[in-house]
Structure formats: structure tokens, C-alpha cells
Design a protein around this motif. Structure first.
Motif, short mmCIF file in Angstrom:
data_model
loop_
_atom_site.label_atom_id
_atom_site.label_comp_id
_atom_site.label_asym_id
_atom_site.label_seq_id
_atom_site.Cartn_x
_atom_site.Cartn_y
_atom_site.Cartn_z
N SER A 10 20.57 11.18 -37.24
CA SER A 10 20.48 11.37 -35.79
C SER A 10 19.04 11.25 -35.28
O SER A 10 18.78 11.43 -34.10
CB SER A 10 21.06 12.72 -35.39
N GLY A 11 18.11 10.95 -36.18
CA GLY A 11 16.72 10.77 -35.78
C GLY A 11 15.87 12.02 -35.90
O GLY A 11 14.71 12.02 -35.51
N GLY A 12 16.43 13.10 -36.44
CA GLY A 12 15.68 14.35 -36.54
C GLY A 12 14.41 14.22 -37.35
O GLY A 12 13.39 14.79 -37.01
N THR A 45 22.65 18.93 -25.45
CA THR A 45 22.20 18.53 -24.11
C THR A 45 20.79 17.97 -24.08
O THR A 45 20.38 17.41 -23.07
CB THR A 45 22.30 19.70 -23.12
N GLY A 46 20.04 18.14 -25.17
CA GLY A 46 18.67 17.62 -25.21
C GLY A 46 17.73 18.41 -24.33
O GLY A 46 18.03 19.51 -23.88
N GLY A 55 25.16 15.36 -27.69
CA GLY A 55 26.49 15.91 -27.52
C GLY A 55 27.60 14.88 -27.47
O GLY A 55 28.71 15.14 -27.92
N GLN A 56 27.32 13.71 -26.94
CA GLN A 56 28.33 12.66 -26.89
C GLN A 56 28.46 11.93 -28.23
O GLN A 56 29.49 11.34 -28.52
CB GLN A 56 27.99 11.64 -25.79
N ALA A 57 27.42 11.97 -29.04
CA ALA A 57 27.41 11.22 -30.29
C ALA A 57 27.80 12.05 -31.51
O ALA A 57 28.27 11.50 -32.50
CB ALA A 57 26.02 10.62 -30.52
N ASP A 61 30.96 19.88 -35.61
CA ASP A 61 30.76 20.08 -37.05
C ASP A 61 29.41 19.50 -37.50
O ASP A 61 28.73 20.08 -38.34
CB ASP A 61 31.88 19.43 -37.86
N ASP A 62 29.05 18.35 -36.96
CA ASP A 62 27.77 17.74 -37.30
C ASP A 62 26.61 18.54 -36.73
O ASP A 62 25.57 18.71 -37.38
CB ASP A 62 27.69 16.29 -36.82
N ILE A 63 26.77 19.04 -35.52
CA ILE A 63 25.72 19.87 -34.91
C ILE A 63 25.52 21.13 -35.75
O ILE A 63 24.39 21.53 -36.03
CB ILE A 63 26.06 20.20 -33.44
#
Length: 75
Positions: A10-12, A45-46, A55-57, A61-63
Motif C-alpha cells: 500500500s506504499g507504507g 480516510t488519509g 479506505g476504498q482500496a 482486514d487489511d487495515i
């Protein structure tokens, strides 16, 4: 593991230096004191001008896997 792959995918790792262990474009995540509710909201929400919303991507569970990854960061 899955949490690490989700974080990096996710780019983290790009935004939070050395996979969250150091300050990058965003803050260091290791040893962060925010609670899980904060992180669920922030990831979903960023933060305008600072972090994109995922949130849309990402499903919840991934969050939650990303939050587990942040909690488990060691130097």
C-alpha cells in the motif's frame, strides 16, 4: 508475512521510511502511541496533503493487518 506485504504493497514503506521504523515523507510508526481507532480512521480516510486515503482500496482486514504490523515494529 501478510501484514508486512500489505503495508509495503500500500506504499507504507515508501512514505514512512525503512518500513515504518524511521521518519520518511511521513512520521516514524515504530513506538507510535495512537490507538487502533486512530489508525483505522487515518488509513481509511488519509490526511489531506500528507497521506492518501486507502479506505476504498483496502478492506478492514487489511487495515487491521497494517495496524498489527505497526504495533510489532522493532528496530
Amino acid at each position: 508475512g501478510r501484514a508486512s506485504q500489505t503495508f509495503r504493497g500500500s506504499g507504507g514503506g515508501w512514505g514512512h521510511g525503512y518500513r515504518g521504523r524511521k521518519t520518511g515523507l511521513g512520521p516514524q510508526l515504530m513506538d507510535d502511541a495512537h490507538d487502533d481507532d486512530f489508525w483505522i480512521s487515518r488509513i481509511a480516510t488519509g490526511s489531506p496533503g500528507r497521506m492518501p486515503a486507502f479506505g476504498q482500496a483496502l478492506p478492514i482486514d487489511d487495515i487491521q493487518a497494517i495496524i498489527a504490523y505497526i504495533r510489532d515494529l522493532k528496530p
